[in-house]
Motif scaffolding. Structure first.
Motif, mmCIF file in Angstrom:
data_model
loop_
_atom_site.group_PDB
_atom_site.id
_atom_site.type_symbol
_atom_site.label_atom_id
_atom_site.label_comp_id
_atom_site.label_asym_id
_atom_site.label_seq_id
_atom_site.Cartn_x
_atom_site.Cartn_y
_atom_site.Cartn_z
ATOM 1 N N GLU A 147 0.826 -1.206 0.000
ATOM 2 C CA GLU A 147 0.000 0.000 0.000
ATOM 3 C C GLU A 147 0.863 1.261 0.000
ATOM 4 O OE1 GLU A 147 -3.258 0.576 -0.492
ATOM 5 O OE2 GLU A 147 -3.221 -1.556 -1.019
ATOM 6 N N THR A 148 2.012 1.189 0.648
ATOM 7 C CA THR A 148 2.947 2.312 0.621
ATOM 8 C C THR A 148 3.501 2.495 -0.792
ATOM 9 O OG1 THR A 148 3.547 1.954 2.929
ATOM 10 C CG2 THR A 148 5.110 3.196 1.583
ATOM 11 N N ALA A 149 3.804 1.372 -1.448
ATOM 12 C CA ALA A 149 4.265 1.440 -2.844
ATOM 13 C C ALA A 149 3.196 2.066 -3.724
ATOM 14 C CB ALA A 149 4.622 0.051 -3.346
ATOM 15 N N ARG A 150 1.936 1.736 -3.458
ATOM 16 C CA ARG A 150 0.844 2.303 -4.253
ATOM 17 C C ARG A 150 0.763 3.817 -4.050
ATOM 18 N NH1 ARG A 150 -2.510 -1.085 -3.251
ATOM 19 N NH2 ARG A 150 -2.948 -2.071 -5.254
ATOM 20 N N THR A 151 0.922 4.261 -2.819
ATOM 21 C CA THR A 151 0.907 5.702 -2.536
ATOM 22 C C THR A 151 2.047 6.405 -3.263
ATOM 23 O OG1 THR A 151 -0.100 5.372 -0.354
ATOM 24 C CG2 THR A 151 1.101 7.433 -0.701
ATOM 25 N N LEU A 152 3.235 5.823 -3.186
ATOM 26 C CA LEU A 152 4.405 6.426 -3.814
ATOM 27 C C LEU A 152 4.340 6.368 -5.332
ATOM 28 C CD1 LEU A 152 7.067 5.055 -1.324
ATOM 29 C CD2 LEU A 152 6.527 7.477 -1.703
ATOM 30 N N ALA A 153 3.653 5.360 -5.872
ATOM 31 C CA ALA A 153 3.535 5.223 -7.330
ATOM 32 C C ALA A 153 2.788 6.395 -7.957
ATOM 33 C CB ALA A 153 2.830 3.910 -7.667
ATOM 34 N N ALA A 154 2.028 7.118 -7.153
ATOM 35 C CA ALA A 154 1.286 8.265 -7.673
ATOM 36 C C ALA A 154 2.183 9.483 -7.881
ATOM 37 C CB ALA A 154 0.137 8.616 -6.718
ATOM 38 N N HIS A 155 3.395 9.424 -7.319
ATOM 39 C CA HIS A 155 4.340 10.535 -7.501
ATOM 40 C C HIS A 155 4.847 10.522 -8.936
ATOM 41 C CE1 HIS A 155 7.937 13.027 -7.158
ATOM 42 N NE2 HIS A 155 7.557 13.386 -5.943
ATOM 43 N N GLY A 156 4.883 11.652 -9.559
ATOM 44 C CA GLY A 156 5.249 11.726 -10.969
ATOM 45 C C GLY A 156 6.667 11.327 -11.295
ATOM 46 N N ASN A 157 7.553 11.290 -10.281
ATOM 47 C CA ASN A 157 8.949 10.944 -10.557
ATOM 48 C C ASN A 157 9.378 9.639 -9.885
ATOM 49 O OD1 ASN A 157 11.367 11.588 -11.947
ATOM 50 N ND2 ASN A 157 12.306 12.291 -10.038
ATOM 51 N N ILE A 158 8.433 8.852 -9.420
ATOM 52 C CA ILE A 158 8.745 7.526 -8.890
ATOM 53 C C ILE A 158 8.261 6.510 -9.917
ATOM 54 C CG2 ILE A 158 8.283 5.837 -7.073
ATOM 55 C CD1 ILE A 158 8.255 8.130 -5.083
ATOM 56 N N ALA A 167 10.113 -12.952 -1.290
ATOM 57 C CA ALA A 167 8.794 -13.573 -1.083
ATOM 58 C C ALA A 167 7.929 -13.373 -2.320
ATOM 59 C CB ALA A 167 8.111 -12.984 0.137
ATOM 60 N N GLN A 168 7.487 -14.460 -2.922
ATOM 61 C CA GLN A 168 6.680 -14.373 -4.131
ATOM 62 C C GLN A 168 5.377 -13.615 -3.874
ATOM 63 O OE1 GLN A 168 6.563 -17.962 -6.512
ATOM 64 N NE2 GLN A 168 4.471 -17.548 -7.171
ATOM 65 N N GLU A 169 4.816 -13.776 -2.694
ATOM 66 C CA GLU A 169 3.558 -13.101 -2.353
ATOM 67 C C GLU A 169 3.716 -11.584 -2.407
ATOM 68 O OE1 GLU A 169 0.316 -12.874 1.342
ATOM 69 O OE2 GLU A 169 2.058 -14.186 1.466
ATOM 70 N N THR A 170 4.834 -11.075 -1.874
ATOM 71 C CA THR A 170 5.078 -9.633 -1.903
ATOM 72 C C THR A 170 5.311 -9.155 -3.324
ATOM 73 O OG1 THR A 170 6.068 -9.731 0.294
ATOM 74 C CG2 THR A 170 6.530 -7.777 -1.013
ATOM 75 N N LEU A 171 6.051 -9.923 -4.098
ATOM 76 C CA LEU A 171 6.296 -9.563 -5.488
ATOM 77 C C LEU A 171 4.985 -9.500 -6.260
ATOM 78 C CD1 LEU A 171 8.278 -8.960 -7.751
ATOM 79 C CD2 LEU A 171 8.681 -11.413 -8.003
ATOM 80 N N GLU A 172 4.091 -10.445 -6.010
ATOM 81 C CA GLU A 172 2.772 -10.421 -6.644
ATOM 82 C C GLU A 172 2.014 -9.158 -6.270
ATOM 83 O OE1 GLU A 172 1.203 -14.930 -7.303
ATOM 84 O OE2 GLU A 172 1.421 -14.306 -5.207
ATOM 85 N N ALA A 173 2.115 -8.749 -5.010
ATOM 86 C CA ALA A 173 1.409 -7.549 -4.557
ATOM 87 C C ALA A 173 1.972 -6.302 -5.233
ATOM 88 C CB ALA A 173 1.514 -7.426 -3.042
ATOM 89 N N TYR A 174 3.290 -6.242 -5.374
ATOM 90 C CA TYR A 174 3.892 -5.104 -6.077
ATOM 91 C C TYR A 174 3.464 -5.087 -7.542
ATOM 92 C CZ TYR A 174 7.207 -4.264 -2.184
ATOM 93 O OH TYR A 174 7.797 -3.971 -0.972
ATOM 94 N N MET A 175 3.403 -6.259 -8.161
ATOM 95 C CA MET A 175 2.998 -6.317 -9.569
ATOM 96 C C MET A 175 1.543 -5.897 -9.732
ATOM 97 S SD MET A 175 5.142 -9.447 -11.322
ATOM 98 C CE MET A 175 4.490 -10.765 -10.299
ATOM 99 N N ALA A 176 0.715 -6.170 -8.730
ATOM 100 C CA ALA A 176 -0.674 -5.704 -8.758
ATOM 101 C C ALA A 176 -0.709 -4.179 -8.754
ATOM 102 C CB ALA A 176 -1.446 -6.266 -7.569
#
Length: 294
Positions: A147-158, A167-176
């Motif tokens: 969820e933190t990655a999702r918040t940061l993904a909204a930044h125009g330069n991230i 952990a495959q589960e975390t990687l899947e969540a990031y890919m989502a």
């Protein structure tokens, strides 16, 4: 997330016997990776970044960018415990001109998720070069929640994240997050998940093992990009089997460096207090290299 996949190798930093950086030997490793078709990550975990001074990181980055000469991409790690020094480094790398600046989560300083958001946002605001989050909680003790990655993904330069959590589960969540957020690419760090991650939505990988097997890593990428599952699977099996054999001997970055050293002593040892070479372990590594015709 775009379709064409790519590989970066978290390049080793080569040292002389007196522990000064051997820039020419490091340039030779850059040429070797570019010839194989791989891109470069400078001053990452496999590059002994925590043992390098500020000025050394800046010079090292400049030398790698010069050596690449536009024939491959260069990402450099600017992450340090304090936001202040991370910004100073990022600005130097921005001036040099790189394709991306990775920012490893702060280490030693325990961070809340809000603290991580403030840290990465401050760095991203300070430079024009795209920023890539870099999550490796086993080494930093700080983890970027999806969820933190999702918040940061909204930044125009991230522009994305490198997941080295394993952990495959975390990687899947990031890919989502990557599928939901525009212009946010995911790069896999675990060597055993390269093909899986690419075929399930990751933009690419950033691999330490590629220092030893650059051609095999490039073959995985080529197979995936060609839609040739058999070709990619065969290369991934070699990559994963070699990883299993090598990494069971100890700390992966040290083993990667030592495996390179046994075939090319110019890479040198790591700075102290890294573990000293072990003749018995060297014999085991040499046997593994011969097993895979290296």
């Amino acid at each position: 997330m775009t379709e064409t996949k790519e590989a970066f190798v978290a390049l080793v930093t080569c040292f002389n016997d007196d522990e000064t950086i051997n820039y020419e030997a490091t340039r030779a490793q850059v040429r070797r990776q570019v010839a194989a078709g791989n891109n470069i990550m400078c001053a990452g975990t496999n590059g002994d970044f925590s043992a390098l001074t500020f000025d050394e990181k800046v010079k090292l980055c400049g030398e790698m960018v010069e050596e690449v000469g536009g024939c491959a991409k260069v990402i450099v790690n600017a992450g340090m415990p304090a936001t202040y020094e991370t910004v100073l480094l990022a600005r130097e790398f921005d001036r040099i001109g790189v394709d991306g600046i990775a920012v490893i989560t702060p280490f030693f300083i325990a961070c809340t998720q809000d603290g991580l958001i403030r840290h990465f946002t401050t760095v991203a605001d300070a430079v024009d070069t795209p920023i890539y989050l870099y999550d490796i909680p086993a080494r930093t003790q700080n983890h970027i929640e999806p969820e933190t990655a999702r918040t940061l993904a909204a930044h125009g330069n991230i522009a994305g994240i490198k997941d080295s959590g394993g952990a495959q589960e975390t990687l899947e969540a990031y890919m989502a997050v990557g599928r939901e957020m525009e212009n946010f690419d995911v790069y896999s760090g675990p060597d055993h998940l390269v093909q899986w991650s690419l075929t399930n939505g990751a933009k690419g990988c950033i691999s330490g093992l590629g220092n030893v097997l650059p051609d095999v890593l490039a073959e995985i990428i080529a197979g995936v990009n060609a839609g040739n599952e058999e070709r990619a699977t065969a290369a991934q099996k070699i990559y994963a089997d070699f990883r299993t054999d090598l990494y069971k001997l100890g700390y992966p970055p040290a083993l990667v460096k030592r495996a390179l050293y046994l075939r090319d002593p110019s890479v040198g040892a790591s700075r102290q207090p890294a573990l000293l070479p072990d003749p018995e372990q060297d014999q085991q590594i040499d046997a593994i290299l011969k097993k895979y015709d290296r």
